[in-house]
Motif scaffolding. Structure first.
Motif, PDB file in Angstrom:
ATOM      1  N   ALA A  26       1.391   5.635   0.848  1.00  0.00           N
ATOM      2  CA  ALA A  26       1.138   6.574   1.351  1.00  0.00           C
ATOM      3  C   ALA A  26       0.333   7.567   0.607  1.00  0.00           C
ATOM      4  CB  ALA A  26       2.403   7.327   1.760  1.00  0.00           C
ATOM      5  N   PHE A  37      -0.920   7.330   5.497  1.00  0.00           N
ATOM      6  CA  PHE A  37      -0.678   9.141   5.691  1.00  0.00           C
ATOM      7  C   PHE A  37      -0.343   8.991   4.681  1.00  0.00           C
ATOM      8  CE2 PHE A  37      -1.687   8.868  10.456  1.00  0.00           C
ATOM      9  CZ  PHE A  37      -0.864   7.345  11.115  1.00  0.00           C
ATOM     10  N   GLY A  38      -0.124  10.394   4.690  1.00  0.00           N
ATOM     11  CA  GLY A  38       0.357  11.117   3.817  1.00  0.00           C
ATOM     12  C   GLY A  38       1.437  11.899   4.520  1.00  0.00           C
ATOM     13  N   GLY A  39       2.041  12.122   3.558  1.00  0.00           N
ATOM     14  CA  GLY A  39       4.296  12.156   2.900  1.00  0.00           C
ATOM     15  C   GLY A  39       3.917  13.536   4.255  1.00  0.00           C
ATOM     16  N   GLN A  54       0.521  -1.607  -0.133  1.00  0.00           N
ATOM     17  CA  GLN A  54       0.073  -0.273  -0.004  1.00  0.00           C
ATOM     18  C   GLN A  54       1.130   1.149  -0.205  1.00  0.00           C
ATOM     19  OE1 GLN A  54       0.534  -2.082   2.040  1.00  0.00           O
ATOM     20  NE2 GLN A  54       1.344  -0.718   3.608  1.00  0.00           N
TER      21      GLN A  54
END
Lengths: 118, 112
Positions: free
Chosen positions: B3, B103-105, B1
């Motif tokens: 991010a 999560f996003g970066g 998966q």
């Protein structure tokens, strides 16, 4: 108000096991129906959900780490812990514990930096 | 998966309005209304500012708002203040047969 605090060694050698504890106050890890969670932030990368344990002891883990990770809870100390086996330098990160309420993290610890290095 | 994808940085002047994007897929952001946003000052715990795409926790300023369109979620901060200078990251539920959060970066907001 719930408070969480991470503790554990800041330096772990490659191939060894990383062990962290999250101490909880203001809530019970074995009574209150939440997901008690570990999240990490590797330098220069995105946050990564590691996994969680619920109040009944059921766990879920990120598939990318599932073969190496274990999360457990200690009712007597109101703590939950993270164990990550066979670490490499890629496991160097700021590790957070947090409380997940319906897939939102309402409470977090301050975070503890773990460096994997020989 | 993978991010979720956020811009590395955004900037704005006090009083302005900025928007931060969080691009996902039809398996996470597009599928579930379980997107949350966090503000993170270094050395402090992250703080939840938006949950379930657009809801604000008690005590969070109404200058923060969220919405999503298709596979992308957005955080808007209006009336920028110097205290908003911080990092922001998004999170979405992404589970199908298993429980999974992504999560996003993270985006560094600079208030000039």
């Amino acid at each position: 108000q719930v408070q969480l605090r991470e503790s554990g060694p800041g330096l772990v050698k490659p191939s060894e096991t990383l062990s962290l504890i999250c101490s909880v106050s203001g809530a019970s890890v074995t009574r209150d129906n939440y997901y008690w969670t570990w999240v990490r932030l590797p330098p220069g990368k995105a946050l990564e959900w590691i996994g969680h344990i619920d109040n009944t002891g059921n766990t879920n883990y990120n598939p990318s780490l599932k073969s190496r990770v274990a999360i457990s809870a200690d009712k007597s100390k109101n703590q939950f812990s993270l164990s990550l086996r066979s670490v490499t330098t890629a496991d160097t990160a700021l590790y957070f514990c947090a409380r997940d309420v319906l897939q939102r993290f309402e409470s977090w610890g301050q975070g503890t930096l773990v460096d994997v290095s020989s | 998966q993978s991010a979720l994808t956020q811009p590395a940085s955004v900037s704005g002047s006090p009083g302005q309005t900025i928007t931060i994007s969080c691009a996902g897929t039809s398996s996470d952001v597009g599928k579930y209304d379980l997107v949350s946003w966090y503000q993170h000052h270094p050395g402090r715990p992250p703080q939840l500012i938006i949950y379930e795409v657009s809801k604000r926790p008690s005590g969070i300023s109404d200058r923060f708002s969220g919405y999503k369109s298709a596979n992308t979620a957005f955080l808007t901060i209006s009336g920028l203040q110097t205290e908003d200078d911080s990092s922001y990251f998004c999170c979405s539920y992404a589970g199908t047969s298993i429980f999974l959060l992504v999560f996003g970066g993270g985006t560094k907001l600079t208030v000039l």
